[in-house]
Each structure stands twice: as structure tokens, then as C-alpha cells.
Design a protein around this motif. Structure first.
Motif, PDB file in Angstrom:
ATOM      1  N   ASP A  52       0.859  -1.187   0.000  1.00  0.00           N
ATOM      2  CA  ASP A  52       0.000   0.000   0.000  1.00  0.00           C
ATOM      3  C   ASP A  52       0.896   1.239   0.000  1.00  0.00           C
ATOM      4  N   HIS A  53       0.815   2.033  -1.062  1.00  0.00           N
ATOM      5  CA  HIS A  53       1.701   3.190  -1.199  1.00  0.00           C
ATOM      6  C   HIS A  53       1.321   4.339  -0.277  1.00  0.00           C
ATOM      7  N   GLN A  54       0.126   4.300   0.319  1.00  0.00           N
ATOM      8  CA  GLN A  54      -0.257   5.336   1.285  1.00  0.00           C
ATOM      9  C   GLN A  54       0.203   4.987   2.702  1.00  0.00           C
ATOM     10  N   ALA A  57       5.080   1.576   5.292  1.00  0.00           N
ATOM     11  CA  ALA A  57       5.734   0.904   6.418  1.00  0.00           C
ATOM     12  C   ALA A  57       4.812  -0.138   7.041  1.00  0.00           C
ATOM     13  N   LEU A  58       3.567   0.249   7.332  1.00  0.00           N
ATOM     14  CA  LEU A  58       2.625  -0.704   7.915  1.00  0.00           C
ATOM     15  C   LEU A  58       2.329  -1.853   6.961  1.00  0.00           C
ATOM     16  N   SER A  59       2.226  -1.528   5.688  1.00  0.00           N
ATOM     17  CA  SER A  59       1.952  -2.541   4.681  1.00  0.00           C
ATOM     18  C   SER A  59       3.071  -3.576   4.619  1.00  0.00           C
ATOM     19  N   VAL A  60       4.301  -3.110   4.649  1.00  0.00           N
ATOM     20  CA  VAL A  60       5.449  -4.028   4.615  1.00  0.00           C
ATOM     21  C   VAL A  60       5.501  -4.861   5.895  1.00  0.00           C
ATOM     22  N   VAL A  61       5.215  -4.235   7.038  1.00  0.00           N
ATOM     23  CA  VAL A  61       5.212  -4.979   8.300  1.00  0.00           C
ATOM     24  C   VAL A  61       4.170  -6.101   8.252  1.00  0.00           C
ATOM     25  N   LEU A  62       2.962  -5.791   7.762  1.00  0.00           N
ATOM     26  CA  LEU A  62       1.926  -6.821   7.659  1.00  0.00           C
ATOM     27  C   LEU A  62       2.319  -7.916   6.665  1.00  0.00           C
ATOM     28  N   ALA A 119      -8.189  -2.587  10.272  1.00  0.00           N
ATOM     29  CA  ALA A 119      -8.336  -1.648  11.388  1.00  0.00           C
ATOM     30  C   ALA A 119      -7.374  -0.468  11.256  1.00  0.00           C
ATOM     31  N   LEU A 120      -6.206  -0.714  10.658  1.00  0.00           N
ATOM     32  CA  LEU A 120      -5.212   0.349  10.470  1.00  0.00           C
ATOM     33  C   LEU A 120      -5.368   1.061   9.123  1.00  0.00           C
ATOM     34  N   VAL A 122      -5.006  -0.091   6.117  1.00  0.00           N
ATOM     35  CA  VAL A 122      -3.966  -0.475   5.161  1.00  0.00           C
ATOM     36  C   VAL A 122      -4.619  -1.344   4.088  1.00  0.00           C
ATOM     37  N   HIS A 123      -4.463  -0.941   2.830  1.00  0.00           N
ATOM     38  CA  HIS A 123      -4.979  -1.746   1.710  1.00  0.00           C
ATOM     39  C   HIS A 123      -4.100  -2.989   1.576  1.00  0.00           C
ATOM     40  N   GLN A 124      -4.764  -4.146   1.525  1.00  0.00           N
ATOM     41  CA  GLN A 124      -4.032  -5.406   1.398  1.00  0.00           C
ATOM     42  C   GLN A 124      -4.476  -6.088   0.114  1.00  0.00           C
ATOM     43  N   ALA A 125      -3.568  -6.189  -0.804  1.00  0.00           N
ATOM     44  CA  ALA A 125      -3.865  -6.772  -2.108  1.00  0.00           C
ATOM     45  C   ALA A 125      -3.964  -8.287  -2.006  1.00  0.00           C
ATOM     46  N   GLY A 126      -4.755  -8.877  -2.892  1.00  0.00           N
ATOM     47  CA  GLY A 126      -4.853 -10.330  -2.968  1.00  0.00           C
ATOM     48  C   GLY A 126      -3.524 -10.968  -3.317  1.00  0.00           C
ATOM     49  N   SER A 127      -2.648 -10.192  -3.932  1.00  0.00           N
ATOM     50  CA  SER A 127      -1.336 -10.734  -4.294  1.00  0.00           C
ATOM     51  C   SER A 127      -0.506 -11.074  -3.059  1.00  0.00           C
ATOM     52  N   SER A 128      -0.774 -10.426  -1.928  1.00  0.00           N
ATOM     53  CA  SER A 128      -0.039 -10.788  -0.710  1.00  0.00           C
ATOM     54  C   SER A 128      -0.454 -12.185  -0.248  1.00  0.00           C
TER      55      SER A 128
END
Length: 161
Positions: A52-54, A57-62, A119-120, A122-128
Motif C-alpha cells: 500500500d503506497h499510502q 511501512a505498515l503494509s510491509v510490516v503486515l 483496522a489500520l 492499510v490496503h491489502q492486495a490479494g497478491s499478498s
């Protein structure tokens, strides 16, 4: 559309893998077990919305937390598979109730991480999920193949004269 396609691919792979795991089948340790994970991983990594480009950091942590979880669960899954050697020397594999429990645990962990991300905001793509599935399948296959190579030979069968 890409997200829906990813979810459908993941669901199809899960159904096929779980179905195959619960039947006794001959294990071919020379098979290219890394091919499906490689394809799934390549499809996942080509998605520009993997992070998630917005909220990078949180996206990478998840994403990393999910990958660490699947590393562990892939190992657990690999150890829950029952392996045995037949009289002709071939190795057989079959999932157990613990295998089903490992899948349920993995789904619960993924849902928990998805809930935290939601809850945070953070957009989570199906690719993850697809990348996680690739890592899960690769680790499980590595563990099962390693275990199969360390199996004792089957005891000789008695020959009646």
C-alpha cells in the motif's frame, strides 16, 4: 479485477492442495515441487499494489508478518503429513487431522492479519495472499521432501517357499 482473479486462483490452489493432501499418494521426491510456488510468487510479485503506497511501512510490516507466519505454518504442515515407505521402496504421503488443524490455524492467522490491516486502514492486495501461498507450499514441500529422504527403508517382506 486483478484482486478477484488472485482470490479465485488462491481458492482453487487451496482446494486442489488440501484435497490431494488428504488422500494417500506416492511422493515423488524428484518432482519439481518448487514450480507451482515459483509461478504463484512471480504472479504475486508483479502486482504493483502488493504494498500500500499510502501506508508503506505498515503494509510491509503486515506483509512480512504474514510471510513469517506462513514460514512457520508451512513447517508445521510439513511435519503433520504422515509418511511411510512401501515394500517396493516408494514413499507414500497422506495428510492427517493435524494437517487440517494446520490449515485452519493458517487461515485464522491470515484473517487476523487482514483484520489488523483493515483496522489500520492499510490496503491489502490479494497478491499478498498469493505470495503467502507460494511460500507456504514451498516450505511444506521442502520439509516433506527432506523427511522423505531420511525415511528408513521398508523392512524386507518374508518370502514363503
Amino acid at each position: 479485477m486483478i484482486a478477484l482473479t488472485n482470490v479465485l486462483v488462491i481458492a482453487a490452489v487451496m482446494v486442489v492442495v488440501v484435497q490431494r493432501q488428504m488422500r494417500a499418494q506416492r511422493l515423488d521426491t524428484e518432482r519439481r515441487f518448487w514450480l507451482l510456488p515459483l509461478i504463484l510468487g512471480a504472479l504475486a510479485l508483479r502486482d504493483p499494489q502488493l504494498v500500500d503506497h499510502q501506508h508503506p511501512a505498515l503494509s510491509v510490516v503486515l506483509l512480512v508478518a504474514g510471510l513469517v507466519a506462513v514460514l512457520g505454518m508451512g513447517s508445521v504442515w510439513g511435519w503433520t503429513v504422515r509418511l511411510w515407505r512401501t515394500a517396493d521402496g516408494s514413499v507414500m504421503a497422506k495428510g492427517t487431522k493435524a494437517t487440517v488443524a494446520a490449515w485452519i490455524g493458517m487461515i485464522a492467522i491470515r484473517l487476523g492479519l487482514y483484520g489488523i490491516g483493515t483496522a489500520l486502514h492499510v490496503h491489502q492486495a490479494g497478491s499478498s495472499l498469493m505470495l503467502g501461498m507460494a511460500v507456504l507450499l514451498l516450505v511444506r514441500s521442502l520439509v516433506v521432501n527432506w523427511r522423505a529422504r531420511t525415511l528408513e527403508p521398508a523392512p524386507p517382506t518374508a518370502v514363503l517357499h
